[in-house]
Design a protein around this motif. Structure first.
Motif, PDB file in Angstrom:
ATOM      1  N   GLU A 114     -49.657  -6.963 -13.250  1.00  0.00           N
ATOM      2  CA  GLU A 114     -49.762  -5.514 -13.453  1.00  0.00           C
ATOM      3  C   GLU A 114     -50.554  -5.255 -14.732  1.00  0.00           C
ATOM      4  OE1 GLU A 114     -46.295  -3.101 -12.914  1.00  0.00           O
ATOM      5  OE2 GLU A 114     -45.230  -4.739 -11.928  1.00  0.00           O
ATOM      6  N   ILE A 115     -51.467  -4.285 -14.664  1.00  0.00           N
ATOM      7  CA  ILE A 115     -52.395  -4.053 -15.771  1.00  0.00           C
ATOM      8  C   ILE A 115     -52.337  -2.588 -16.189  1.00  0.00           C
ATOM      9  CG2 ILE A 115     -54.790  -4.261 -16.539  1.00  0.00           C
ATOM     10  CD1 ILE A 115     -55.140  -6.101 -13.998  1.00  0.00           C
ATOM     11  N   GLU A 116     -52.164  -2.355 -17.486  1.00  0.00           N
ATOM     12  CA  GLU A 116     -52.188  -1.004 -18.046  1.00  0.00           C
ATOM     13  C   GLU A 116     -52.931  -1.026 -19.375  1.00  0.00           C
ATOM     14  OE1 GLU A 116     -48.065   1.118 -16.716  1.00  0.00           O
ATOM     15  OE2 GLU A 116     -47.899  -0.599 -18.050  1.00  0.00           O
ATOM     16  N   ALA A 117     -53.662   0.047 -19.653  1.00  0.00           N
ATOM     17  CA  ALA A 117     -54.406   0.164 -20.905  1.00  0.00           C
ATOM     18  C   ALA A 117     -53.883   1.375 -21.682  1.00  0.00           C
ATOM     19  CB  ALA A 117     -55.904   0.318 -20.634  1.00  0.00           C
ATOM     20  N   PHE A 118     -53.559   1.161 -22.948  1.00  0.00           N
ATOM     21  CA  PHE A 118     -52.977   2.209 -23.784  1.00  0.00           C
ATOM     22  C   PHE A 118     -53.877   2.505 -24.978  1.00  0.00           C
ATOM     23  CE2 PHE A 118     -49.530   0.002 -21.685  1.00  0.00           C
ATOM     24  CZ  PHE A 118     -48.676   1.017 -21.281  1.00  0.00           C
ATOM     25  N   ALA A 119     -53.834   3.739 -25.427  1.00  0.00           N
ATOM     26  CA  ALA A 119     -54.524   4.110 -26.655  1.00  0.00           C
ATOM     27  C   ALA A 119     -53.762   3.531 -27.845  1.00  0.00           C
ATOM     28  CB  ALA A 119     -54.623   5.623 -26.776  1.00  0.00           C
ATOM     29  N   ALA A 120     -54.482   3.169 -28.889  1.00  0.00           N
ATOM     30  CA  ALA A 120     -53.876   2.570 -30.078  1.00  0.00           C
ATOM     31  C   ALA A 120     -54.467   3.199 -31.324  1.00  0.00           C
ATOM     32  CB  ALA A 120     -54.111   1.055 -30.077  1.00  0.00           C
ATOM     33  N   PRO A 121     -53.782   3.070 -32.470  1.00  0.00           N
ATOM     34  CA  PRO A 121     -54.327   3.616 -33.718  1.00  0.00           C
ATOM     35  C   PRO A 121     -55.638   2.943 -34.098  1.00  0.00           C
ATOM     36  CG  PRO A 121     -51.991   3.079 -33.941  1.00  0.00           C
ATOM     37  CD  PRO A 121     -52.446   2.491 -32.635  1.00  0.00           C
ATOM     38  N   LYS A 122     -56.432   3.632 -34.907  1.00  0.00           N
ATOM     39  CA  LYS A 122     -57.728   3.093 -35.329  1.00  0.00           C
ATOM     40  C   LYS A 122     -57.578   1.913 -36.276  1.00  0.00           C
ATOM     41  CE  LYS A 122     -60.310   7.456 -34.986  1.00  0.00           C
ATOM     42  NZ  LYS A 122     -61.115   8.445 -35.729  1.00  0.00           N
ATOM     43  N   THR A 123     -56.552   1.957 -37.119  1.00  0.00           N
ATOM     44  CA  THR A 123     -56.468   0.998 -38.221  1.00  0.00           C
ATOM     45  C   THR A 123     -55.522  -0.167 -37.963  1.00  0.00           C
ATOM     46  OG1 THR A 123     -54.751   2.384 -39.261  1.00  0.00           O
ATOM     47  CG2 THR A 123     -57.041   2.761 -39.921  1.00  0.00           C
ATOM     48  N   MET A 124     -54.795  -0.164 -36.871  1.00  0.00           N
ATOM     49  CA  MET A 124     -53.838  -1.242 -36.644  1.00  0.00           C
ATOM     50  C   MET A 124     -53.615  -1.448 -35.153  1.00  0.00           C
ATOM     51  SD  MET A 124     -50.335   0.747 -37.741  1.00  0.00           S
ATOM     52  CE  MET A 124     -49.296  -0.627 -37.257  1.00  0.00           C
ATOM     53  N   GLY A 125     -53.119  -2.617 -34.801  1.00  0.00           N
ATOM     54  CA  GLY A 125     -52.830  -2.917 -33.411  1.00  0.00           C
ATOM     55  C   GLY A 125     -51.531  -2.293 -32.951  1.00  0.00           C
ATOM     56  N   LEU A 126     -51.278  -2.402 -31.667  1.00  0.00           N
ATOM     57  CA  LEU A 126     -50.102  -1.766 -31.069  1.00  0.00           C
ATOM     58  C   LEU A 126     -49.120  -2.792 -30.502  1.00  0.00           C
ATOM     59  CD1 LEU A 126     -48.989   1.077 -30.343  1.00  0.00           C
ATOM     60  CD2 LEU A 126     -50.209   0.889 -28.168  1.00  0.00           C
ATOM     61  N   PRO A 213     -59.526  12.254 -27.472  1.00  0.00           N
ATOM     62  CA  PRO A 213     -58.401  12.085 -28.409  1.00  0.00           C
ATOM     63  C   PRO A 213     -57.113  11.774 -27.645  1.00  0.00           C
ATOM     64  CG  PRO A 213     -59.640  14.101 -28.879  1.00  0.00           C
ATOM     65  CD  PRO A 213     -60.122  13.593 -27.543  1.00  0.00           C
ATOM     66  N   LEU A 214     -56.455  10.700 -28.023  1.00  0.00           N
ATOM     67  CA  LEU A 214     -55.210  10.290 -27.379  1.00  0.00           C
ATOM     68  C   LEU A 214     -54.226   9.833 -28.442  1.00  0.00           C
ATOM     69  CD1 LEU A 214     -56.692   8.114 -24.469  1.00  0.00           C
ATOM     70  CD2 LEU A 214     -55.676  10.398 -24.226  1.00  0.00           C
ATOM     71  N   ALA A 215     -52.959  10.132 -28.209  1.00  0.00           N
ATOM     72  CA  ALA A 215     -51.920   9.656 -29.117  1.00  0.00           C
ATOM     73  C   ALA A 215     -51.661   8.175 -28.854  1.00  0.00           C
ATOM     74  CB  ALA A 215     -50.635  10.462 -28.907  1.00  0.00           C
ATOM     75  N   PRO A 216     -51.269   7.423 -29.885  1.00  0.00           N
ATOM     76  CA  PRO A 216     -50.921   6.017 -29.666  1.00  0.00           C
ATOM     77  C   PRO A 216     -49.863   5.870 -28.574  1.00  0.00           C
ATOM     78  CG  PRO A 216     -51.061   6.481 -32.011  1.00  0.00           C
ATOM     79  CD  PRO A 216     -51.184   7.801 -31.312  1.00  0.00           C
ATOM     80  N   ARG A 217     -50.052   4.904 -27.703  1.00  0.00           N
ATOM     81  CA  ARG A 217     -49.189   4.584 -26.568  1.00  0.00           C
ATOM     82  C   ARG A 217     -49.441   5.464 -25.352  1.00  0.00           C
ATOM     83  NH1 ARG A 217     -43.467   1.988 -28.289  1.00  0.00           N
ATOM     84  NH2 ARG A 217     -44.019   1.188 -30.344  1.00  0.00           N
ATOM     85  N   ASP A 218     -50.339   6.430 -25.453  1.00  0.00           N
ATOM     86  CA  ASP A 218     -50.739   7.166 -24.253  1.00  0.00           C
ATOM     87  C   ASP A 218     -51.571   6.247 -23.362  1.00  0.00           C
ATOM     88  OD1 ASP A 218     -49.491   9.459 -25.021  1.00  0.00           O
ATOM     89  OD2 ASP A 218     -51.317  10.605 -25.461  1.00  0.00           O
ATOM     90  N   LEU A 219     -51.376   6.393 -22.054  1.00  0.00           N
ATOM     91  CA  LEU A 219     -52.228   5.657 -21.131  1.00  0.00           C
ATOM     92  C   LEU A 219     -53.659   6.178 -21.225  1.00  0.00           C
ATOM     93  CD1 LEU A 219     -49.969   5.464 -17.945  1.00  0.00           C
ATOM     94  CD2 LEU A 219     -50.854   3.508 -19.216  1.00  0.00           C
ATOM     95  N   ILE A 220     -54.617   5.288 -21.279  1.00  0.00           N
ATOM     96  CA  ILE A 220     -56.010   5.706 -21.232  1.00  0.00           C
ATOM     97  C   ILE A 220     -56.297   6.229 -19.828  1.00  0.00           C
ATOM     98  CG2 ILE A 220     -58.407   4.941 -21.469  1.00  0.00           C
ATOM     99  CD1 ILE A 220     -57.398   2.774 -23.365  1.00  0.00           C
ATOM    100  N   PRO A 221     -56.901   7.418 -19.696  1.00  0.00           N
ATOM    101  CA  PRO A 221     -57.105   8.024 -18.371  1.00  0.00           C
ATOM    102  C   PRO A 221     -57.828   7.090 -17.405  1.00  0.00           C
ATOM    103  CG  PRO A 221     -57.585   9.611 -20.102  1.00  0.00           C
ATOM    104  CD  PRO A 221     -57.368   8.299 -20.781  1.00  0.00           C
ATOM    105  N   MET A 222     -57.340   7.091 -16.169  1.00  0.00           N
ATOM    106  CA  MET A 222     -57.923   6.262 -15.116  1.00  0.00           C
ATOM    107  C   MET A 222     -58.327   7.151 -13.949  1.00  0.00           C
ATOM    108  SD  MET A 222     -55.255   3.033 -15.158  1.00  0.00           S
ATOM    109  CE  MET A 222     -56.268   2.108 -13.984  1.00  0.00           C
ATOM    110  N   HIS A 223     -59.058   6.597 -13.011  1.00  0.00           N
ATOM    111  CA  HIS A 223     -59.422   7.306 -11.793  1.00  0.00           C
ATOM    112  C   HIS A 223     -59.385   6.316 -10.632  1.00  0.00           C
ATOM    113  CE1 HIS A 223     -63.309   5.321 -12.018  1.00  0.00           C
ATOM    114  NE2 HIS A 223     -63.551   5.869 -13.198  1.00  0.00           N
ATOM    115  N   PRO A 224     -59.406   6.800  -9.394  1.00  0.00           N
ATOM    116  CA  PRO A 224     -59.422   5.885  -8.247  1.00  0.00           C
ATOM    117  C   PRO A 224     -60.592   4.924  -8.326  1.00  0.00           C
ATOM    118  CG  PRO A 224     -58.956   8.117  -7.520  1.00  0.00           C
ATOM    119  CD  PRO A 224     -59.327   8.219  -8.977  1.00  0.00           C
ATOM    120  N   PRO A 225     -60.469   3.775  -7.702  1.00  0.00           N
ATOM    121  CA  PRO A 225     -61.499   2.737  -7.824  1.00  0.00           C
ATOM    122  C   PRO A 225     -62.879   3.216  -7.372  1.00  0.00           C
ATOM    123  CG  PRO A 225     -59.525   1.868  -6.775  1.00  0.00           C
ATOM    124  CD  PRO A 225     -59.340   3.342  -6.853  1.00  0.00           C
TER     125      PRO A 225
END
Length: 284
Positions: A114-126, A213-225
């Protein structure tokens, strides 16, 4: 030559003076003691959880990495591009209420990812924070060192009273974190060909964070394949229209589902859920 470079022993000890033999013996014992101490120190040292390969010699990749692989033939899901692997089945997770795509699941043999991509802060990892939250929320979770740095081993209860062992990995990139949840053989057997194939598949993914602009831990928007052929056709049409002085090159992603299978070895379907479920839920 020995491991520590002491050289070959003489074949006839009687040819050496007694004092020389005693000195050699004492030196050898001292070297062995030092070697054991060094070995013990190595074993007892804190293991490093840093995954140093991303963006240099291996992925997951960012679209802006200098050595990013050519992903023109990858499947476009918005937040990331998936490479081709013969024999896989692709399922898309989406919200029933909004039809928003939430993630994807790759099935390969007796394993899945299972694969998910999340937004993270600019200065540090999540990943460190997410891993700590998962450990706190799940008493059966444990950490282990793996090919992607510090990973989590997490047994998950599913319908029917069964328990599924999972291996959760997280890789931090520029303003994003990619999380993979391995199950089946890929979660429990590091020597399985399925584990090797899905590890490589995960490492070959290319992430596109975007400028939204996304808050940390928000899913990065996706669309159908969007299949490679569809993407190339849309690009060609846009370029032709631009040359004719028509509308400006459009950037909207087509929201229609691809018609038919991706290939004879890959199929796409949409799995709608009311919630993200225990195997890919986010702890906040």
């Amino acid at each position: 030559m020995g491991l520590f470079g002491f050289g070959k022993k003489k074949s006839k000890k009687e040819a050496e003076p007694a004092g020389s033999v005693d000195e050699d013996k004492a030196a050898a014992e001292a070297a062995n003691t030092a070697a054991k101490a060094e070995s013990a120190e190595t074993v007892l040292a804190e293991p490093s959880g840093e995954y140093v390969g991303r963006g240099d010699e291996r992925g997951p990749w960012d679209v802006n990495d200098e050595d990013v692989p050519d992903y023109d033939d990858y499947l476009d899901l918005g937040a990331y591009y998936l490479p081709f692997l013969q024999g896989i089945e692709l399922r898309i997770k989406a919200s029933r209420a909004t039809q928003q795509v939430l993630g994807s699941t790759i099935t390969y043999g007796a394993s899945s990812l299972e694969i998910e991509a999340f937004a993270a802060p600019k200065t540090m990892g999540l990943w460190d924070d997410v891993r700590a939250d998962l450990l706190e929320a799940n008493k059966n979770a444990s950490e282990a060192e793996g090919v992607f740095g510090t990973e989590l081993k997490l047994p998950v209860s599913v319908k029917g009273g069964k328990t599924v062992n999972t291996r959760i990995v997280g890789v931090d990139g520029p303003r994003w974190m990619l999380r993979g949840i391995f199950s089946g053989k890929a979660a429990v057997d590091p020597d399985s060909p399925e584990t090797e194939a899905l590890n490589k598949f995960f490492a070959d993914i290319v992430v596109e964070r975007g400028e939204e602009p996304l808050a940390p831990r928000d899913l990065i928007p996706m669309h159908p394949p969007v299949a490679p052929a569809e993407r190339r056709a849309a690009k060609a049409a846009a370029e032709a229209e631009a040359q004719e002085g028509g509308k400006e090159h459009f950037k909207d992603i087509p929201d229609n589902k691809p018609k038919g299978p991706l290939s004879q070895d890959q199929t796409t379907e949409v799995k709608t859920t009311l919630s993200r479920g225990p195997m890919f839920s986010e702890v906040r």
